[in-house]
Design a protein around this motif. Structure first.
Motif, mmCIF file in Angstrom:
data_model
loop_
_atom_site.group_PDB
_atom_site.id
_atom_site.type_symbol
_atom_site.label_atom_id
_atom_site.label_comp_id
_atom_site.label_asym_id
_atom_site.label_seq_id
_atom_site.Cartn_x
_atom_site.Cartn_y
_atom_site.Cartn_z
ATOM 1 N N SER A 102 39.824 16.929 -24.141
ATOM 2 C CA SER A 102 40.426 15.870 -23.306
ATOM 3 C C SER A 102 39.585 15.590 -22.077
ATOM 4 O O SER A 102 39.388 14.424 -21.691
ATOM 5 C CB SER A 102 41.837 16.289 -22.895
ATOM 6 O OG SER A 102 42.665 16.452 -24.020
ATOM 7 N N ALA A 103 39.077 16.642 -21.434
ATOM 8 C CA ALA A 103 38.242 16.454 -20.253
ATOM 9 C C ALA A 103 36.949 15.735 -20.597
ATOM 10 O O ALA A 103 36.468 14.873 -19.838
ATOM 11 C CB ALA A 103 37.933 17.808 -19.616
ATOM 12 N N ASP A 104 36.359 16.060 -21.740
ATOM 13 C CA ASP A 104 35.119 15.386 -22.149
ATOM 14 C C ASP A 104 35.356 13.903 -22.421
ATOM 15 O O ASP A 104 34.538 13.054 -22.036
ATOM 16 C CB ASP A 104 34.566 16.079 -23.398
ATOM 17 C CG ASP A 104 33.254 15.459 -23.864
ATOM 18 O OD1 ASP A 104 32.250 15.591 -23.145
ATOM 19 O OD2 ASP A 104 33.254 14.829 -24.949
ATOM 20 N N LYS A 105 36.460 13.576 -23.059
ATOM 21 C CA LYS A 105 36.755 12.167 -23.351
ATOM 22 C C LYS A 105 37.097 11.387 -22.082
ATOM 23 O O LYS A 105 36.878 10.176 -22.019
ATOM 24 C CB LYS A 105 37.922 12.075 -24.343
ATOM 25 C CG LYS A 105 37.654 12.737 -25.691
ATOM 26 C CD LYS A 105 36.416 12.176 -26.365
ATOM 27 C CE LYS A 105 36.160 12.849 -27.715
ATOM 28 N NZ LYS A 105 34.903 12.384 -28.353
ATOM 29 N N ALA A 106 37.651 12.078 -21.078
ATOM 30 C CA ALA A 106 38.036 11.407 -19.834
ATOM 31 C C ALA A 106 36.957 11.499 -18.756
ATOM 32 O O ALA A 106 37.203 11.125 -17.608
ATOM 33 C CB ALA A 106 39.328 12.011 -19.304
ATOM 34 N N ASN A 107 35.768 12.014 -19.129
ATOM 35 C CA ASN A 107 34.651 12.159 -18.191
ATOM 36 C C ASN A 107 35.013 13.030 -16.983
ATOM 37 O O ASN A 107 34.628 12.729 -15.848
ATOM 38 C CB ASN A 107 34.150 10.788 -17.716
ATOM 39 C CG ASN A 107 33.545 9.969 -18.839
ATOM 40 O OD1 ASN A 107 32.880 10.520 -19.723
ATOM 41 N ND2 ASN A 107 33.778 8.660 -18.817
ATOM 42 N N ILE A 108 35.760 14.084 -17.247
ATOM 43 C CA ILE A 108 36.120 15.052 -16.207
ATOM 44 C C ILE A 108 35.209 16.260 -16.346
ATOM 45 O O ILE A 108 35.004 16.783 -17.449
ATOM 46 C CB ILE A 108 37.595 15.482 -16.335
ATOM 47 C CG1 ILE A 108 38.516 14.276 -16.136
ATOM 48 C CG2 ILE A 108 37.936 16.565 -15.317
ATOM 49 C CD1 ILE A 108 39.981 14.584 -16.371
ATOM 50 N N GLN A 130 45.579 16.730 -18.606
ATOM 51 C CA GLN A 130 46.388 15.533 -18.837
ATOM 52 C C GLN A 130 46.903 14.952 -17.525
ATOM 53 O O GLN A 130 46.964 13.729 -17.352
ATOM 54 C CB GLN A 130 47.555 15.868 -19.757
ATOM 55 C CG GLN A 130 47.167 16.066 -21.216
ATOM 56 C CD GLN A 130 48.364 16.297 -22.105
ATOM 57 O OE1 GLN A 130 49.333 16.948 -21.703
ATOM 58 N NE2 GLN A 130 48.323 15.790 -23.320
ATOM 59 N N SER A 132 45.403 15.160 -14.710
ATOM 60 C CA SER A 132 44.268 14.527 -14.040
ATOM 61 C C SER A 132 44.029 13.122 -14.578
ATOM 62 O O SER A 132 43.604 12.228 -13.851
ATOM 63 C CB SER A 132 43.004 15.371 -14.231
ATOM 64 O OG SER A 132 43.127 16.620 -13.609
ATOM 65 N N VAL A 133 44.311 12.936 -15.873
ATOM 66 C CA VAL A 133 44.132 11.619 -16.488
ATOM 67 C C VAL A 133 45.333 10.724 -16.174
ATOM 68 O O VAL A 133 45.177 9.561 -15.781
ATOM 69 C CB VAL A 133 43.940 11.764 -18.012
ATOM 70 C CG1 VAL A 133 43.804 10.387 -18.664
ATOM 71 C CG2 VAL A 133 42.718 12.614 -18.307
ATOM 72 N N ARG A 162 47.794 14.072 -8.622
ATOM 73 C CA ARG A 162 46.860 14.273 -9.720
ATOM 74 C C ARG A 162 46.300 15.684 -9.615
ATOM 75 O O ARG A 162 45.997 16.155 -8.510
ATOM 76 C CB ARG A 162 45.729 13.241 -9.649
ATOM 77 C CG ARG A 162 44.685 13.374 -10.755
ATOM 78 C CD ARG A 162 43.751 12.199 -10.728
ATOM 79 N NE ARG A 162 43.068 12.099 -9.456
ATOM 80 C CZ ARG A 162 42.396 11.018 -9.052
ATOM 81 N NH1 ARG A 162 42.355 9.942 -9.823
ATOM 82 N NH2 ARG A 162 41.793 10.996 -7.894
#
Length: 338
Positions: A102-108, A130, A132-133, A162
């Motif tokens: 999830s972090a990789d897909k959200a550029n976190i 989640q 954070s997104v 967040r």
């Protein structure tokens, strides 16, 4: 005899078959060929020996292989040793991998070591990513404060937060954020000159609270604070004035009672003094006949002098009796005539 041999042969065949099935199950349990084949066709490079060793280490191979398959399909590079070490440390391998995806897909920016540290600290790392997104809205309980004009206000606020990934380990939780927001609301309302100003512009509270940096040292980043509701409570100023007036009245009554008691004591003292003076007068009057007798013996008082004194005394008593008002005088006679 032939029937007996046939029965024995059938029993041996069944026993051998059951033993073979049990042996096959043991082999497949310790040598998960199906799981290894599924990993190979999914692009995960793992040897059959590694899966067998996982069994010996009491690590479920399916959990490690499924996590590696999910990570590989998402484009992440992980190895089985890292996941095994995290599992043996008591971590949740699936949550960590899902959080990394999830972090990789959200550029976190979240690496494997940080994710495992957050997971081992007792926080849900996947839920934190989640959050954070998609920010979370926290509603504060009713906060009661009093403006400078003495009017009580009851406010509710919605805090949009967040998750701060870098401060999840060692950062304060939601309770701290709510406590700080409540403190800021009380301070903002208390500094207002009038409750009407707060009712007209409730955003004064949110702006003042946001300036204080309430998310410092917490695991969250406050995005906004919105005042959901403001209600008018009691008139605390009037109640305080009423209580003060009641206290002043009680003090005044106590002082008046004290003065009355002092007056009564003084009156009783004056009555005692009057009785004492009257006793002295009676004592002095009792000495008059003795003085007259002594004057007669000494020849300083004659009989005519004594009669003259008695006449003067009788005249004085008569004048005193005439000057005293009689009970039921002329007014009473007039009333009787009417």
């Amino acid at each position: 005899m032939n029937i007996y041999l046939l029965q024995v042969s059938w029993g041996v065949t069944i026993g051998v078959a059951v033993g073979a099935l049990i042996l096959l199950w043991i082999i497949l349990y310790f040598i998960p060929i199906g799981l290894w084949f599924r990993a190979i066709i999914s692009g995960v490079r793992i040897s059959l020996l590694q899966l067998i060793v996982m069994r010996w280490r009491r690590v479920p191979p399916s959990a490690i292989v499924d996590a590696l398959i999910n990570a590989t399909k998402a484009g992440l590079i992980l190895n089985s040793d890292q996941l095994e070490a995290h599992y043996l440390a008591g971590g949740n391998v699936r949550n960590v991998v899902m959080a990394l995806i999830s972090a990789d897909k959200a550029n976190i920016d979240l690496d494997f070591n940080s994710a495992t540290a957050i997971d081992l600290a007792g926080r849900d790392v996947f839920e934190a990513v989640q959050m954070s997104v998609i920010p979370k809205v926290i509603e504060t309980p009713p906060v009661t404060a009093v403006a400078k004009d003495g009017i009580q206000l009851i406010a509710k606020a919605r805090v949009t937060v967040r998750a701060n990934i870098r401060q999840l380990v060692g950062g304060a939780g939601e309770e701290t954020v709510l406590a700080r927001v409540g403190e800021g609301v009380v301070s903002s309302i208390g500094s207002a000159d009038s409750h009407k100003a707060v009712l007209e512009n409730p955003d004064i509270i949110s702006k003042t609270v946001l300036k204080k940096g309430l998310d410092s040292g917490t695991a969250f980043e406050i995005l906004s604070i919105d005042i959901a509701d403001v209600d008018i409570g009691k008139n605390i100023g009037a109640e305080l004035q009423t209580d003060q007036a009641e206290a002043d009245k009680n003090i005044a009554q106590a002082k008046a009672e004290e003065r009355r008691a002092m007056a009564i004591a003084e009156e009783q003292e004056m009555k005692a003094k009057a009785q004492e003076a009257r006793a002295k007068v009676i004592e002095a009057e009792a000495e008059v006949p003795m003085a007259i007798s002594e004057a007669f013996r000494a020849g300083n008082l004659g009989l005519m002098d004594y009669y003259r004194m008695k006449n003067i005394q009788a005249d004085t008593d008569m004048r005193d009796s005439i000057s005293e008002p009689k009970e039921g005088g002329k007014d009473d006679d007039d009333k009787k005539k009417k």
